[in-house]
Design an enzyme around this catalytic site. Structure first.
Site, PDB file in Angstrom:
ATOM      1  N   GLY A  82       0.626  -1.299   0.099  1.00 35.88           N
ATOM      2  CA  GLY A  82      -0.052  -0.024   0.088  1.00 35.88           C
ATOM      3  C   GLY A  82       0.845   1.277   0.125  1.00 35.88           C
ATOM      4  O   GLY A  82       0.344   2.418  -0.077  1.00 35.88           O
ATOM      5  N   GLY A  89       2.182   3.085  -6.016  1.00 33.46           N
ATOM      6  CA  GLY A  89       1.160   2.297  -7.241  1.00 33.46           C
ATOM      7  C   GLY A  89      -0.090   2.303  -6.914  1.00 33.46           C
ATOM      8  O   GLY A  89      -0.791   2.952  -6.265  1.00 33.46           O
ATOM      9  N   ASP A 103       4.101  -3.123   3.307  1.00 34.50           N
ATOM     10  CA  ASP A 103       4.882  -2.843   2.015  1.00 34.50           C
ATOM     11  C   ASP A 103       6.301  -3.469   2.465  1.00 34.50           C
ATOM     12  O   ASP A 103       6.525  -3.469   3.633  1.00 34.50           O
ATOM     13  CB  ASP A 103       4.982  -1.318   1.856  1.00 34.50           C
ATOM     14  CG  ASP A 103       5.275  -1.336   0.243  1.00 34.50           C
ATOM     15  OD1 ASP A 103       6.142  -1.861  -0.143  1.00 34.50           O
ATOM     16  OD2 ASP A 103       4.386  -0.841  -0.502  1.00 34.50           O
ATOM     17  N   ASP A 154       6.795  -8.829   4.506  1.00 35.41           N
ATOM     18  CA  ASP A 154       6.579  -9.476   3.025  1.00 35.41           C
ATOM     19  C   ASP A 154       5.537 -10.515   3.048  1.00 35.41           C
ATOM     20  O   ASP A 154       5.201 -11.220   3.938  1.00 35.41           O
ATOM     21  CB  ASP A 154       8.075 -10.295   3.170  1.00 35.41           C
ATOM     22  CG  ASP A 154       8.061 -11.386   1.982  1.00 35.41           C
ATOM     23  OD1 ASP A 154       7.229 -11.704   1.121  1.00 35.41           O
ATOM     24  OD2 ASP A 154       9.052 -11.993   1.838  1.00 35.41           O
ATOM     25  N   VAL A 155       4.687 -10.350   2.203  1.00 37.13           N
ATOM     26  CA  VAL A 155       3.382 -10.794   2.010  1.00 37.13           C
ATOM     27  C   VAL A 155       3.512 -12.446   2.122  1.00 37.13           C
ATOM     28  O   VAL A 155       2.471 -13.235   2.222  1.00 37.13           O
ATOM     29  CB  VAL A 155       2.454 -10.364   0.966  1.00 37.13           C
ATOM     30  CG1 VAL A 155       1.935  -8.954   1.489  1.00 37.13           C
ATOM     31  CG2 VAL A 155       2.986 -10.500  -0.381  1.00 37.13           C
ATOM     32  N   SER A 173      -5.425  -9.650 -12.505  1.00 39.46           N
ATOM     33  CA  SER A 173      -5.159  -9.214 -13.709  1.00 39.46           C
ATOM     34  C   SER A 173      -5.749  -9.697 -14.850  1.00 39.46           C
ATOM     35  O   SER A 173      -6.333 -10.760 -14.802  1.00 39.46           O
ATOM     36  CB  SER A 173      -3.355  -9.461 -13.900  1.00 39.46           C
ATOM     37  OG  SER A 173      -3.049  -9.016 -15.100  1.00 39.46           O
ATOM     38  N   TYR A 230       3.392 -15.091 -13.953  1.00 38.64           N
ATOM     39  CA  TYR A 230       2.700 -14.019 -13.472  1.00 38.64           C
ATOM     40  C   TYR A 230       1.353 -14.475 -14.137  1.00 38.64           C
ATOM     41  O   TYR A 230       0.129 -14.339 -13.101  1.00 38.64           O
ATOM     42  CB  TYR A 230       2.990 -12.793 -14.275  1.00 38.64           C
ATOM     43  CG  TYR A 230       2.157 -11.507 -13.905  1.00 38.64           C
ATOM     44  CD1 TYR A 230       2.130 -10.714 -12.738  1.00 38.64           C
ATOM     45  CD2 TYR A 230       1.189 -11.046 -14.640  1.00 38.64           C
ATOM     46  CE1 TYR A 230       1.416  -9.716 -12.282  1.00 38.64           C
ATOM     47  CE2 TYR A 230       0.350  -9.993 -14.552  1.00 38.64           C
ATOM     48  CZ  TYR A 230       0.583  -9.339 -13.528  1.00 38.64           C
ATOM     49  OH  TYR A 230      -0.427  -8.442 -13.013  1.00 38.64           O
ATOM     50  N   LYS A 250      -1.991 -15.249 -11.355  1.00 37.94           N
ATOM     51  CA  LYS A 250      -3.008 -14.137 -11.306  1.00 37.94           C
ATOM     52  C   LYS A 250      -4.417 -15.116 -11.601  1.00 37.94           C
ATOM     53  O   LYS A 250      -5.528 -15.019 -11.149  1.00 37.94           O
ATOM     54  CB  LYS A 250      -2.962 -13.144 -12.305  1.00 37.94           C
ATOM     55  CG  LYS A 250      -1.912 -12.043 -11.857  1.00 37.94           C
ATOM     56  CD  LYS A 250      -2.213 -11.401 -10.349  1.00 37.94           C
ATOM     57  CE  LYS A 250      -1.491 -10.231 -10.005  1.00 37.94           C
ATOM     58  NZ  LYS A 250      -1.689  -9.749  -8.788  1.00 37.94           N
TER      59      LYS A 250
END
Length: 252
Positions: free
Chosen positions: A10, A13, A33, A52-53, A131, A144, A148
């Protein structure tokens, strides 16, 4: 009563735009973040955590703090990285796993720890950032796109599993978003395909019926709507904010 939202990634971006939009709506904003420098620039009244998520210990600590503060009304599991731009045979397994860890494991861990608090409250909104690559796939972006795509499957499962507890789950699918992250994608794709940055940019734009990129604010506006009472029966939905993709890869 003030509502509380957590936005992962957050500090900059799309995540920053989401956090600002929720702030403007009157939410108490919490963010995570991994970028310490970016965290230094967020408003002082936000609660910011360096995390770190994809690290369960980090996420457990963040959610413990949220629980101590009184729980969570909305979650925007937004953290993601672009991953490598390469032919499938040239992608290292470690790069694959790194991309999937942030984009998919990060969403899973956020939902895992948000769900018990929302169940206790009998309400909540979980918003996952997927995405258009998660709807169509995308050449040279296998990690990616796969991650997603899986995020959408996770969201559909959350909507079914948590709906009886009054919790809604939805996924936003941004198209190409103006900004530094997309510039990196353009540069790597131009190098991979032997094209100029502008040619790749125009290719992305021409793949939409509206002929343009989207902006972070467009994604943020959708997140605020999905968290609001106006969307009280919107759940299990995949919502593209992309200017209407008509050709996911017009550049081949």
């Amino acid at each position: 009563m003030t509502c509380r939202v957590l936005v992962t990634a957050g500090a900059s971006g799309v995540g920053r735009a989401m956090a600002e939009a929720f702030d403007a709506t009157g939410y108490e904003v919490w963010i995570t973040d991994i970028d310490r420098a970016a965290l230094d620039g967020v408003p002082g009244h936000w609660t910011a955590h360096h995390a770190d998520v994809a690290d369960e210990g980090d996420m457990r600590a963040v959610f413990a703090a949220i629980s101590d503060a009184g729980g969570l009304d909305s979650l925007c599991a937004n953290a993601g990285i672009a991953g490598p731009t390469s032919a499938i045979e040239d992608i290292d397994l470690k790069d694959w796993r790194g991309c999937v860890a942030v984009n998919l494991d990060g969403a899973f861990l956020a939902a895992k720890y948000a769900a018990p608090m929302m169940k206790s409250a009998g309400a909540g909104s979980i918003i996952l950032t997927s995405s258009t690559a998660g709807q169509y796939g995308y050449p040279f972006r296998a990690p990616y796109a796969a991650a997603k795509w899986a995020v959408i499957g996770l969201m559909k499962t959350l909507a079914m599993e948590l709906g009886p507890h009054g919790i809604r789950a939805n996924a936003i699918c941004p198209g190409a978003v103006e900004g530094p992250r997309m510039e990196g994608v353009l540069a790597r794709e131009a190098a991979t395909k032997g094209m100029s940055r502008d040619e790749v940019y125009q290719g992305y734009a021409s793949g939409t019926s509206m002929g343009r990129f989207v902006e972070a604010q467009d994604i943020a506006n959708m997140a605020v709507f999905l968290a609001s009472g106006a969307a009280r029966l919107v759940s299990g939905q995949v919502i593209a904010v992309d200017g209407h993709t008509v050709n996911p890869d017009p550049k081949l």
